[in-house]
Write an enzyme that holds these catalytic residues in place. Structure first.
Site, mmCIF file in Angstrom:
data_model
loop_
_atom_site.group_PDB
_atom_site.id
_atom_site.type_symbol
_atom_site.label_atom_id
_atom_site.label_comp_id
_atom_site.label_asym_id
_atom_site.label_seq_id
_atom_site.Cartn_x
_atom_site.Cartn_y
_atom_site.Cartn_z
ATOM 1 N N GLN A 51 -10.005 1.228 -14.898
ATOM 2 C CA GLN A 51 -8.913 0.617 -14.115
ATOM 3 C C GLN A 51 -8.177 -0.470 -14.902
ATOM 4 O O GLN A 51 -7.074 -0.854 -14.534
ATOM 5 C CB GLN A 51 -9.447 0.023 -12.800
ATOM 6 C CG GLN A 51 -9.960 1.083 -11.828
ATOM 7 C CD GLN A 51 -10.479 0.468 -10.556
ATOM 8 O OE1 GLN A 51 -11.636 0.055 -10.493
ATOM 9 N NE2 GLN A 51 -9.647 0.377 -9.547
ATOM 10 N N LEU A 95 -8.033 -0.696 -5.732
ATOM 11 C CA LEU A 95 -7.029 -1.580 -6.342
ATOM 12 C C LEU A 95 -6.021 -0.784 -7.169
ATOM 13 O O LEU A 95 -4.933 -1.276 -7.428
ATOM 14 C CB LEU A 95 -7.735 -2.630 -7.205
ATOM 15 C CG LEU A 95 -8.687 -3.562 -6.417
ATOM 16 C CD1 LEU A 95 -9.472 -4.447 -7.379
ATOM 17 C CD2 LEU A 95 -7.920 -4.408 -5.409
ATOM 18 N N GLU A 137 -17.080 3.164 -7.593
ATOM 19 C CA GLU A 137 -16.830 2.725 -8.978
ATOM 20 C C GLU A 137 -17.328 3.768 -9.981
ATOM 21 O O GLU A 137 -16.678 4.000 -11.001
ATOM 22 C CB GLU A 137 -17.495 1.370 -9.250
ATOM 23 C CG GLU A 137 -17.061 0.225 -8.343
ATOM 24 C CD GLU A 137 -15.558 0.080 -8.222
ATOM 25 O OE1 GLU A 137 -14.830 0.435 -9.157
ATOM 26 O OE2 GLU A 137 -15.091 -0.377 -7.157
ATOM 27 N N HIS A 140 -14.860 6.393 -10.590
ATOM 28 C CA HIS A 140 -13.812 6.013 -11.554
ATOM 29 C C HIS A 140 -14.224 6.386 -12.983
ATOM 30 O O HIS A 140 -13.384 6.742 -13.806
ATOM 31 C CB HIS A 140 -13.550 4.506 -11.512
ATOM 32 C CG HIS A 140 -12.602 4.065 -10.427
ATOM 33 N ND1 HIS A 140 -11.300 4.484 -10.363
ATOM 34 C CD2 HIS A 140 -12.768 3.220 -9.380
ATOM 35 C CE1 HIS A 140 -10.693 3.920 -9.320
ATOM 36 N NE2 HIS A 140 -11.566 3.148 -8.705
HETATM 37 O O1 K1U Z 1 -12.440 0.193 -7.293
HETATM 38 C C1 K1U Z 1 -11.609 -0.521 -6.758
HETATM 39 O O2 K1U Z 1 -10.432 -0.266 -6.846
HETATM 40 C C2 K1U Z 1 -12.031 -1.726 -5.960
HETATM 41 C C3 K1U Z 1 -12.198 -1.422 -4.485
HETATM 42 C C4 K1U Z 1 -13.653 -1.133 -4.225
HETATM 43 C C5 K1U Z 1 -14.007 -0.505 -2.922
HETATM 44 C C6 K1U Z 1 -13.488 -0.929 -1.724
HETATM 45 C C7 K1U Z 1 -13.878 -0.340 -0.530
HETATM 46 C C8 K1U Z 1 -14.791 0.666 -0.546
HETATM 47 C C9 K1U Z 1 -15.298 1.101 -1.733
HETATM 48 C C10 K1U Z 1 -14.926 0.496 -2.926
HETATM 49 C C11 K1U Z 1 -11.731 -2.653 -3.719
HETATM 50 O O3 K1U Z 1 -12.270 -3.687 -3.871
HETATM 51 S S1 K1U Z 1 -10.401 -2.458 -2.629
HETATM 52 C C12 K1U Z 1 -10.232 -4.103 -1.902
HETATM 53 C C13 K1U Z 1 -11.294 -4.407 -0.912
HETATM 54 O O4 K1U Z 1 -12.043 -3.547 -0.495
HETATM 55 C C14 K1U Z 1 -11.462 -5.806 -0.432
HETATM 56 C C15 K1U Z 1 -10.592 -6.792 -0.784
HETATM 57 C C16 K1U Z 1 -10.772 -8.091 -0.324
HETATM 58 C C17 K1U Z 1 -11.815 -8.398 0.499
HETATM 59 C C18 K1U Z 1 -12.690 -7.410 0.876
HETATM 60 C C19 K1U Z 1 -12.521 -6.121 0.399
HETATM 61 ZN ZN ZN Z 2 -11.080 2.181 -6.930
#
Ligand code: K1U
Ligand code: ZN
Length: 169
Positions: A51, A95, A137, A140
């Site tokens: 990422q 993200l 993750e 990814h």
């Molecule tokens: O991999 C990524 O892009 C990060 C992703 C991870 C994720 C989130 C939800 C379920 C599985 C994996 C994130 O962090 S998205 C943002 C998010 O979930 C968040 C942001 C702020 C506070 C709490 C959560």
């Molecule tokens: Zn992701």
């Protein structure tokens, strides 16, 4: 430590398979530290090296709840040794796919092995949000995005929404 730019879908680097690191050296530790800073700034609960444009099997996670002390985890060459037959649904975000959230069903519990910040092999059990985040993750690292687990219709809608937003920006 430095905040690195996060790539957004449909960037081709997000679809490539990442390579294992040969050992956890200072360059890998620097990458892990930068990724944590990038993740906290976003904000997010996990981040994988592809990422930030690095094709290595490195990821960071912190699923501590608000008000709890941070629990940063830095992982290199993670492997899933076991996954439960029981599954759990969770509304995931990414993200690299801003403003798209949808439910994905994954094994509820997994057993992991990885190299930590010191390069030591660690085995750990994960469940709940920790298990969800680790599996997201690790996808990814294989070039898989959470929208690849959705129906074709939902995936196409998500990609065109992200493309539209990128054009408007
Ligand atoms: O991999 C990524 O892009 C990060 C992703 C991870 C994720 C989130 C939800 C379920 C599985 C994996 C994130 O962090 S998205 C943002 C998010 O979930 C968040 C942001 C702020 C506070 C709490 C959560
Ligand atoms: Zn992701």
């Amino acid at each position: 430590m430095a905040v690195r730019p996060i790539l957004v879908a449909p960037h081709p680097a997000l679809k490539a398979k990442a390579k294992p690191v040969s050992r956890v050296d200072d360059a890998v530790r620097q990458l892990m530290d930068d990724m944590l800073e990038t993740m906290y700034q976003a904000p997010g609960i996990g981040l994988a090296a592809p990422q930030v444009g690095v094709p290595s099997r490195v990821l960071v996670v912190d699923v501590a709840k608000e008000g709890e002390p941070p629990q940063p985890l830095r992982l290199a060459n993670p492997e899933i040794l076991w996954a439960s037959e029981e599954t759990q649904p969770y509304e995931e975000g990414c993200l690299s796919i801003p403003e798209i959230y949808d439910e994905v069903e994954r094994p509820a519990k997994v057993k992991l092995r990885y190299l930590n910040y010191q390069g030591e092999a660690v085995e750990e059990d994960a469940e709940g949000l920790f298990a969800v985040c680790i599996q997201h993750e690790m996808d990814h690292l294989e070039g898989v995005l959470f929208i690849d687990h959705l129906s074709r219709l939902k995936r196409d809608r998500a990609v065109s929404k992200v493309k539209k937003a990128a054009k408007a920006a």
